[in-house]
Design a protein around this motif. Structure first.
Motif, PDB file in Angstrom:
ATOM      1  N   SER A  19       1.345  -1.233  -0.322  1.00 54.58           N
ATOM      2  CA  SER A  19       0.196  -0.083   0.004  1.00 54.58           C
ATOM      3  C   SER A  19       1.141   1.451   0.082  1.00 54.58           C
ATOM      4  CB  SER A  19      -0.870   0.042   1.020  1.00 54.58           C
ATOM      5  OG  SER A  19      -1.359   0.689   1.262  1.00 54.58           O
ATOM      6  N   PRO A  20       0.866   1.976  -1.565  1.00 51.21           N
ATOM      7  CA  PRO A  20       2.141   3.003  -1.179  1.00 51.21           C
ATOM      8  C   PRO A  20       1.109   4.193  -0.591  1.00 51.21           C
ATOM      9  CG  PRO A  20       1.579   2.524  -3.326  1.00 51.21           C
ATOM     10  CD  PRO A  20       0.501   1.916  -2.866  1.00 51.21           C
ATOM     11  N   THR A  21      -0.537   3.999   0.692  1.00 52.40           N
ATOM     12  CA  THR A  21      -0.806   5.341   0.737  1.00 52.40           C
ATOM     13  C   THR A  21      -0.167   5.093   2.253  1.00 52.40           C
ATOM     14  OG1 THR A  21      -2.940   5.309  -0.795  1.00 52.40           O
ATOM     15  CG2 THR A  21      -2.632   6.324   1.455  1.00 52.40           C
ATOM     16  N   LEU A  22      -0.203   3.492   2.599  1.00 53.33           N
ATOM     17  CA  LEU A  22       0.001   2.987   4.203  1.00 53.33           C
ATOM     18  C   LEU A  22       1.405   4.330   4.023  1.00 53.33           C
ATOM     19  CD1 LEU A  22      -0.936   1.963   6.636  1.00 53.33           C
ATOM     20  CD2 LEU A  22      -0.198  -0.237   5.883  1.00 53.33           C
ATOM     21  N   PHE A  25       2.366   7.639   4.625  1.00 51.69           N
ATOM     22  CA  PHE A  25       1.660   8.178   5.473  1.00 51.69           C
ATOM     23  C   PHE A  25       2.474   7.010   6.805  1.00 51.69           C
ATOM     24  CE2 PHE A  25      -3.137   8.198   3.740  1.00 51.69           C
ATOM     25  CZ  PHE A  25      -2.944   9.709   4.609  1.00 51.69           C
ATOM     26  N   ALA A  26       3.346   6.286   6.837  1.00 52.44           N
ATOM     27  CA  ALA A  26       3.819   5.655   7.962  1.00 52.44           C
ATOM     28  C   ALA A  26       5.539   7.341   7.648  1.00 52.44           C
ATOM     29  CB  ALA A  26       4.785   4.395   7.359  1.00 52.44           C
ATOM     30  N   ASN A  27       6.038   7.502   6.642  1.00 52.31           N
ATOM     31  CA  ASN A  27       6.709   8.013   6.450  1.00 52.31           C
ATOM     32  C   ASN A  27       6.521   9.666   6.635  1.00 52.31           C
ATOM     33  OD1 ASN A  27       8.938   9.456   5.101  1.00 52.31           O
ATOM     34  ND2 ASN A  27       9.343   8.120   3.560  1.00 52.31           N
ATOM     35  N   ALA A  28       5.569  10.084   6.152  1.00 50.89           N
ATOM     36  CA  ALA A  28       5.586  11.347   6.725  1.00 50.89           C
ATOM     37  C   ALA A  28       5.236  11.680   7.950  1.00 50.89           C
ATOM     38  CB  ALA A  28       3.458  12.013   6.267  1.00 50.89           C
ATOM     39  N   SER A  29       4.413  10.486   8.897  1.00 51.45           N
ATOM     40  CA  SER A  29       4.405  10.865  10.503  1.00 51.45           C
ATOM     41  C   SER A  29       5.977  10.883  11.338  1.00 51.45           C
ATOM     42  CB  SER A  29       4.100   9.625  11.248  1.00 51.45           C
ATOM     43  OG  SER A  29       2.384   9.386  10.156  1.00 51.45           O
ATOM     44  N   LEU A  32       7.471  14.156   9.939  1.00 53.86           N
ATOM     45  CA  LEU A  32       6.295  14.935  11.520  1.00 53.86           C
ATOM     46  C   LEU A  32       7.269  14.655  12.324  1.00 53.86           C
ATOM     47  CD1 LEU A  32       4.403  17.384  11.818  1.00 53.86           C
ATOM     48  CD2 LEU A  32       2.879  15.052  12.332  1.00 53.86           C
ATOM     49  N   SER A  33       7.006  13.184  12.899  1.00 53.42           N
ATOM     50  CA  SER A  33       8.244  13.407  14.593  1.00 53.42           C
ATOM     51  C   SER A  33       9.547  13.899  14.603  1.00 53.42           C
ATOM     52  CB  SER A  33       7.706  11.737  14.402  1.00 53.42           C
ATOM     53  OG  SER A  33       6.422  10.989  14.456  1.00 53.42           O
ATOM     54  N   LEU A  34       9.808  13.338  12.940  1.00 58.04           N
ATOM     55  CA  LEU A  34      11.532  14.476  13.680  1.00 58.04           C
ATOM     56  C   LEU A  34      11.521  15.768  13.443  1.00 58.04           C
ATOM     57  CD1 LEU A  34      13.219  11.646  10.798  1.00 58.04           C
ATOM     58  CD2 LEU A  34      13.013  12.060  13.351  1.00 58.04           C
ATOM     59  N   GLY A  35      10.929  16.811  12.558  1.00 57.11           N
ATOM     60  CA  GLY A  35      10.745  17.635  12.957  1.00 57.11           C
ATOM     61  C   GLY A  35      10.188  18.661  14.172  1.00 57.11           C
ATOM     62  N   MET A  36       8.824  17.663  15.099  1.00 58.10           N
ATOM     63  CA  MET A  36       8.507  18.117  16.618  1.00 58.10           C
ATOM     64  C   MET A  36      10.399  17.779  17.331  1.00 58.10           C
ATOM     65  SD  MET A  36       5.145  16.466  16.616  1.00 58.10           S
ATOM     66  CE  MET A  36       5.353  16.471  17.632  1.00 58.10           C
ATOM     67  N   LEU A  37      10.797  15.976  17.223  1.00 55.51           N
ATOM     68  CA  LEU A  37      11.659  16.170  17.900  1.00 55.51           C
ATOM     69  C   LEU A  37      12.460  17.012  17.809  1.00 55.51           C
ATOM     70  CD1 LEU A  37      13.451  14.510  19.737  1.00 55.51           C
ATOM     71  CD2 LEU A  37      14.011  13.183  17.859  1.00 55.51           C
ATOM     72  N   LEU A  38      13.393  17.332  16.793  1.00 57.45           N
ATOM     73  CA  LEU A  38      14.265  18.404  16.605  1.00 57.45           C
ATOM     74  C   LEU A  38      14.242  19.748  16.534  1.00 57.45           C
ATOM     75  CD1 LEU A  38      15.664  16.613  13.022  1.00 57.45           C
ATOM     76  CD2 LEU A  38      17.053  16.922  15.563  1.00 57.45           C
ATOM     77  N   GLY A  39      12.761  20.152  16.222  1.00 56.29           N
ATOM     78  CA  GLY A  39      12.790  21.532  16.794  1.00 56.29           C
ATOM     79  C   GLY A  39      12.241  21.737  18.607  1.00 56.29           C
ATOM     80  N   ALA A  40      11.417  20.840  18.761  1.00 57.48           N
ATOM     81  CA  ALA A  40      11.705  20.877  20.387  1.00 57.48           C
ATOM     82  C   ALA A  40      13.446  21.368  21.189  1.00 57.48           C
ATOM     83  CB  ALA A  40      11.309  19.683  20.672  1.00 57.48           C
ATOM     84  N   SER A  41      13.649  19.815  20.382  1.00 53.55           N
ATOM     85  CA  SER A  41      15.370  19.950  20.766  1.00 53.55           C
ATOM     86  C   SER A  41      16.045  20.854  20.834  1.00 53.55           C
ATOM     87  CB  SER A  41      16.016  18.259  20.344  1.00 53.55           C
ATOM     88  OG  SER A  41      15.135  17.417  20.533  1.00 53.55           O
ATOM     89  N   VAL A  42      15.832  21.744  19.566  1.00 52.94           N
ATOM     90  CA  VAL A  42      17.122  23.210  19.282  1.00 52.94           C
ATOM     91  C   VAL A  42      16.952  23.771  20.132  1.00 52.94           C
ATOM     92  CG1 VAL A  42      17.719  24.408  17.778  1.00 52.94           C
ATOM     93  CG2 VAL A  42      18.106  21.883  16.585  1.00 52.94           C
ATOM     94  N   ILE A  43      15.582  23.859  20.444  1.00 54.76           N
ATOM     95  CA  ILE A  43      15.178  25.169  20.436  1.00 54.76           C
ATOM     96  C   ILE A  43      15.577  25.674  22.078  1.00 54.76           C
ATOM     97  CG2 ILE A  43      13.374  27.408  21.510  1.00 54.76           C
ATOM     98  CD1 ILE A  43      12.296  26.036  18.987  1.00 54.76           C
ATOM     99  N   THR A  78       7.857   4.849  14.412  1.00 54.89           N
ATOM    100  CA  THR A  78       7.323   4.680  12.759  1.00 54.89           C
ATOM    101  C   THR A  78       8.914   4.568  12.006  1.00 54.89           C
ATOM    102  OG1 THR A  78       7.661   7.362  13.508  1.00 54.89           O
ATOM    103  CG2 THR A  78       5.289   6.845  12.785  1.00 54.89           C
ATOM    104  N   GLY A  79       9.731   4.587  12.426  1.00 55.72           N
ATOM    105  CA  GLY A  79      10.634   4.425  12.007  1.00 55.72           C
ATOM    106  C   GLY A  79      10.857   3.344  12.214  1.00 55.72           C
ATOM    107  N   ALA A  80      10.642   2.329  13.117  1.00 61.27           N
ATOM    108  CA  ALA A  80      10.702   0.826  12.983  1.00 61.27           C
ATOM    109  C   ALA A  80       9.889   0.602  11.905  1.00 61.27           C
ATOM    110  CB  ALA A  80       9.974   0.071  14.534  1.00 61.27           C
ATOM    111  N   LEU A  81       8.820   0.913  11.684  1.00 64.07           N
ATOM    112  CA  LEU A  81       7.961   0.279  10.764  1.00 64.07           C
ATOM    113  C   LEU A  81       8.421   0.821   9.784  1.00 64.07           C
ATOM    114  CD1 LEU A  81       4.341   2.228  11.507  1.00 64.07           C
ATOM    115  CD2 LEU A  81       5.381  -0.034  11.842  1.00 64.07           C
ATOM    116  N   LEU A  82       9.152   1.946   8.588  1.00 69.07           N
ATOM    117  CA  LEU A  82      10.453   1.845   7.724  1.00 69.07           C
ATOM    118  C   LEU A  82      10.640   0.718   7.792  1.00 69.07           C
ATOM    119  CD1 LEU A  82       9.605   5.855   8.412  1.00 69.07           C
ATOM    120  CD2 LEU A  82       8.400   4.698   6.335  1.00 69.07           C
ATOM    121  N   PHE A  83      11.831   1.155   9.090  1.00 69.57           N
ATOM    122  CA  PHE A  83      12.357   0.035   8.835  1.00 69.57           C
ATOM    123  C   PHE A  83      12.282  -1.504   7.896  1.00 69.57           C
ATOM    124  CE2 PHE A  83      15.719  -3.385  11.083  1.00 69.57           C
ATOM    125  CZ  PHE A  83      16.954  -3.303  11.041  1.00 69.57           C
ATOM    126  N   SER A  84      10.997  -2.123   8.806  1.00 69.73           N
ATOM    127  CA  SER A  84      10.396  -3.315   8.345  1.00 69.73           C
ATOM    128  C   SER A  84      10.472  -3.369   6.920  1.00 69.73           C
ATOM    129  CB  SER A  84       9.537  -3.521   9.351  1.00 69.73           C
ATOM    130  OG  SER A  84       7.940  -2.392   8.915  1.00 69.73           O
TER     131      SER A  84
END
Length: 156
Positions: A19-22, A25-29, A32-43, A78-84
């Motif tokens: 499912s390319p759509t699935l 969504f996993a990749n975008a998630s 998004l998680s990385l953006g939140m993590l890096l944004g919060a951590s850097v600030i 989400t990284g574990a999903l992509l790794f799989s």
């Protein structure tokens, strides 16, 4: 690394592959998680280093550390999903291995900071200690290094 091959045949991996759509969504998630993590951590790291002095240190530190923790948990899932999808290929990718190592070091640094006396006194209104500033600087390099290594994965 062939022992990881069954992971690529799992129900989750097959669903993501079929499912390319699935997968999107996993990749975008993950992004998004990385953006939140890096944004919060850097600030937070920059605030601990003296930037954004108008932001109240203790409240900012508490909120951003919680956002980073939740984002890290989401990024791991989400990284574990992509790794799989390609576990053997990723496990043999130097950039991926560097990314994982940097994420582990950055996470260990964050846990050490959160448990440190300097963190506890800082959240009670005391000034930022030198070891806390050093940890913030290390955090910046580790998280940004992990980001760069992650982007490098597709080029190896």
């Amino acid at each position: 690394m062939e022992w990881l091959a069954p992971l690529g045949d799992s129900f989750v991996a097959r669903a993501l592959i079929r499912s390319p759509t699935l997968y999107i969504f996993a990749n975008a998630s993950h992004i998004l998680s990385l953006g939140m993590l890096l944004g919060a951590s850097v600030i937070l790291d920059l605030r601990l280093l003296g930037a954004f002095a108008r932001l109240p240190l203790n409240d900012t530190a508490i909120v951003l550390s919680r956002v980073a923790a939740v984002a890290l948990a989401c990024a791991v899932v989400t990284g574990a999903l992509l790794f799989s999808v390609r576990p053997v290929e990723y496990a043999g990718n130097t950039a991926f291995l560097i990314k994982i190592l940097l994420v582990l070091f950055a996470t260990a640094n964050a846990l050490a900071v959160k448990r440190s006396r300097g963190w506890h006194t800082m959240t009670q209104g005391a000034p930022v200690t030198a070891p806390l500033r050093f940890s913030a600087l290390a955090s910046l390099f580790l998280w940004l290094g992990a980001l760069l290594a992650g982007r490098w994965i597709g080029f190896l």
